[in-house]
Write an enzyme that holds these catalytic residues in place. Sequence first.
Site, PDB file in Angstrom:
ATOM      1  N   THR A  40       0.868  -1.047  -0.009  1.00  0.00           N
ATOM      2  CA  THR A  40      -0.034   0.173  -0.058  1.00  0.00           C
ATOM      3  C   THR A  40       0.968   1.160   0.139  1.00  0.00           C
ATOM      4  O   THR A  40       0.511   2.490  -0.644  1.00  0.00           O
ATOM      5  CB  THR A  40      -0.972   0.013   1.147  1.00  0.00           C
ATOM      6  N   HIS A  43       2.113   2.048  -3.353  1.00  0.00           N
ATOM      7  CA  HIS A  43       0.889   2.648  -4.207  1.00  0.00           C
ATOM      8  C   HIS A  43       0.929   4.152  -3.760  1.00  0.00           C
ATOM      9  O   HIS A  43       0.964   5.183  -4.686  1.00  0.00           O
ATOM     10  CB  HIS A  43      -0.261   2.335  -4.002  1.00  0.00           C
TER      11      HIS A  43
HETATM   12 ZN    ZN Z   1       0.090  -3.202   5.317  1.00  0.00          ZN
END
Ligand code: ZN
Length: 352
Positions: A40, A43
């Site tokens: 994440t 990203h």
């Molecule tokens: Zn994580």
Amino acid sequence: MKALVKAHAKEGLWLQDVPIPEPGEDDVLIRINKTGICGTDIHIWNWDEWASKTVPVPLVTGHEFAGEIVEMGSAVKGLSLGQRVSGEGHLVGKESRQSRSGKFHLDPQTRGIGVNEQGAFAEYLRLDAFNVVPLPDDVSDDIGAILDPLGNAVHTALSFDLICEDVLITGAGPIGIMAAAVARHAGARHIVITDVNAARLELAASVVDAVPVNVATEDLKDVTAKLGLKQGFDVGMEMSGNQRALDQMVESMVMGGRIAMLGIPPGKSPVDWSRIVFKAINLKGVYGREIFETWYKMIAMLQNGLDVSKVITHRYSALDYASGFTDMLSGSSGKVVLDWTAVSKSHMQAVQ
Ligand code: ZN
Ligand code: NAD
């Protein structure tokens, strides 16, 4: 304090000075020792379409952490100053039907630290005491910093009964590898883990007793034949987010097989639904961790011999965060852990 901030709406993260957050009456202030870099965060670093639609700027990023409590709000009970903790990074509402029936992980109002709210890549994190998970002495800060993704693996792996079952995991990223370790620990028979990246499969083989298969160069059917599987796998865990991996999984399952899907496909992707229907496949989407059953189970497994320590392949001072992100961006690393205690020491040296 120093924190890794998404300070501009473009690629990168910036180590900046920001105010130490003030805990409210139900919060604790945690001094961060170690943090894990997550997909994440990549990203958010890359500032892709999802990140630019989701993440406010500026924001302190990061959600995988271990640290210790240094301040507590007046209403906080059952925790103590100096206590070593990790915590659930999903902040849930308490109003929904799901929350009121104790299924906090299904609350539709969930917000994430380091994604929607100020995060843990910092010297200090403010967190609702409800979200705090104490760390026993035999769980290190390094492991404490990766309990969030280990929790994804545990949540997925325990979705279906896998005792004595044959298990296929597609995607040997850090979470797929940890899911294989959990499946082994929980008593699966054969565990096959696939990827198209040789380095990832090598890492998998060093962490867990599972059969690594490079589906770019090997035929999965040959492997299942060698293992003596007559019909296919009983339980599948999709951990790649790749459409071809899901197709291959559906093809490789027994009639009535059970698939837990954690991997997030990049956008809409075509699915051969008729195969799923005619094979009577039971498909479950998995999001986050069960709050707090997954945390309880994973700490119990760690205390009972589950060893995922080798999945951490790189460790850096948080001051050298860019090296950690470079490793993660290579797509071949395991978990990368950043040490924040070095940041506080560097302040002290600067003062002396
Ligand atoms: Zn994580
Ligand atoms: P990762 O990107 O590090 O690993 C995915 C792996 O899948 C890579 O090693 C890649 O080479 C491999 N892969 C690509 N094509 C493949 C194919 N055809 N067959 C087999 N493997 C293939 O990801 P991660 O951090 O380990 O996370 C796993 C997945 O879970 C990701 O999709 C991530 O977005 C998702 N995720 C979901 C949740 C949730 O709550 N649902 C939480 C965390 C992560």
